[in-house]
Design a protein around this motif. Structure first.
Motif, mmCIF file in Angstrom:
data_model
loop_
_atom_site.group_PDB
_atom_site.id
_atom_site.type_symbol
_atom_site.label_atom_id
_atom_site.label_comp_id
_atom_site.label_asym_id
_atom_site.label_seq_id
_atom_site.Cartn_x
_atom_site.Cartn_y
_atom_site.Cartn_z
ATOM 1 N N PHE A 1 -1.375 35.481 -4.565
ATOM 2 C CA PHE A 1 -0.390 35.075 -5.800
ATOM 3 C C PHE A 1 -1.095 35.550 -7.172
ATOM 4 C CE2 PHE A 1 1.488 31.599 -3.488
ATOM 5 C CZ PHE A 1 2.907 31.508 -3.940
ATOM 6 N N TYR B 1 0.435 35.898 -10.929
ATOM 7 C CA TYR B 1 0.306 34.471 -11.147
ATOM 8 C C TYR B 1 -1.017 34.010 -11.671
ATOM 9 C CZ TYR B 1 4.716 33.917 -8.339
ATOM 10 O OH TYR B 1 6.034 34.107 -7.829
ATOM 11 N N HIS C 1 5.174 30.920 -13.957
ATOM 12 C CA HIS C 1 4.105 31.875 -13.301
ATOM 13 C C HIS C 1 3.050 31.288 -12.860
ATOM 14 C CE1 HIS C 1 6.876 35.238 -12.978
ATOM 15 N NE2 HIS C 1 7.285 34.796 -14.200
ATOM 16 N N GLU C 2 2.732 29.830 -12.641
ATOM 17 C CA GLU C 2 1.694 29.366 -12.313
ATOM 18 C C GLU C 2 1.920 28.739 -11.156
ATOM 19 O OE1 GLU C 2 0.068 28.063 -16.486
ATOM 20 O OE2 GLU C 2 1.332 26.509 -15.487
ATOM 21 N N VAL C 3 0.757 28.574 -9.936
ATOM 22 C CA VAL C 3 0.977 28.144 -8.768
ATOM 23 C C VAL C 3 -0.402 27.259 -8.556
ATOM 24 C CG1 VAL C 3 0.197 30.146 -7.699
ATOM 25 C CG2 VAL C 3 1.216 28.427 -6.467
ATOM 26 N N ARG D 1 9.664 29.693 -2.364
ATOM 27 C CA ARG D 1 9.570 29.432 -3.807
ATOM 28 C C ARG D 1 10.659 29.530 -4.544
ATOM 29 N NH1 ARG D 1 9.234 31.374 -8.701
ATOM 30 N NH2 ARG D 1 7.797 30.109 -10.305
#
Ligand SMILES: Nc1ncnc2c1ncn2[C@@H]1O[C@H](COP(=O)(O)OP(=O)(O)O)[C@@H](O)[C@H]1O
Ligand SMILES: [Mg+2]
Length: 260
Positions: A24, A29, A132-134, A252
């Motif tokens: 990621f 991300y 764009h964060e995980v 996702r």
């Protein structure tokens, strides 16, 4: 997107968590990697130097902080403590990846209630995300310490399983718990697959839709169990996890669509 990884001890949760975090991050991300598995640490598997890890003890060990926030004393405590600043203050900054060492949840029988667990759950809940964060949560073997609210915040739960009867049975137990807690999406990831026969076994044990993907057995990763310091295998891990990562990315898309 919040991805929780669980499964029986030793099946490869931390390996999967580390591989996904790296992939990621490579994809641009911002990753929050949360280590809540008391076994071999996610930090180590991510290749973080020991000195850096030692400088930031796991949150569960920060008794004063937990006491201050939960007001614990005399058996009463705050169930949803204020923890908005915790991530910034205590996460180890690895650039694209921020590593939060939580330490394992306390085992408190059938109840998830104790100040420490309330604190950890509040931290997991506080991780609210942009596009764009995980968040990748490396949980231990069970999920009984999660509150329903925390479980509901998880977008995708991956239960890692080996092709053995025992591991499949554990996976089914966790799957039921996750369903009861209303986790949005629950998928199985097969790991340490050595033959088509083993893969078939998993596909007979779960429905095709339920299996997100399988990771082959890798001799180098296996030998890692013998090493004093298992760092330096990040690339091997990434390669092993790549196919599952691609599947997660397509999940996702669906999660974003359903959540709007
Ligand atoms: N696909 C694989 N092939 C061979 N060994 C693996 C594989 N995945 C994980 N392992 C090894 O299995 C052991 C347990 O993995 P780990 O990720 O720490 O499990 P968990 O976090 O579920 O306890 C480690 O030594 C790891 O290197
Ligand atoms: Mg682990």
């Amino acid at each position: 997107m919040k991805i929780a990884i669980t499964g029986k001890g030793g099946v490869g949760k931390t390996t999967l968590a580390a591989g996904l975090a790296k992939l990621f991050a490579q994809d641009g991300y911002q990753v929050y990697a949360v280590d809540a598995d008391p076994d071999i640490s996610l930090g180590t598997t991510l290749g973080v130097p020991e000195k850096l890890l030692a400088a930031q003890p796991p949150l569960i060990e920060m008794r004063d902080l937990i006491k201050e926030r939960t007001g614990a004393g005399g058996g009463l405590y705050i169930l949803n403590p204020q923890v908005d600043d915790v991530l910034d203050k205590y996460a180890i900054d690895l650039g694209q990846i921020k590593l939060l060492r939580m330490g394992g949840y306390k085992q408190v029988g059938s109840s998830c209630y104790c100040p420490e667990n309330a604190f950890l759950n509040a931290v997991v809940n506080s991780l609210l995300l942009g596009k764009h964060e995980v968040v990748i949560l490396d949980f231990g073997a069970g999920i009984e310490h999660l509150t329903r609210g925390t479980a509901r915040g998880v977008d995708l739960m991956l239960i890692v399983t080996e092709p053995t009867r025992v591991s499949v049975d554990t996976t089914r137990v966790i799957r039921q718990m996750a369903r009861d807690m209303e986790v949005a999406r629950i998928k199985v990831v097969g790991n340490k697959i050595r033959s088509p026969k083993e893969k078939d076994f998993l596909y007979r044990s779960f429905s095709k839709d339920e299996i997100l993907g399988c990771i082959d057995f890798d001799e180098t990763l296996w030998e890692k169990a013998m090493l004093e310091d298992p760092r330096g295998l990040e690339e091997v891990i990434q390669k092993s996890v790549k196919q599952v990562f691609d599947q997660v990315i397509s999940e996702r898309g669906e999660v974003t669509e359903t959540k709007g």
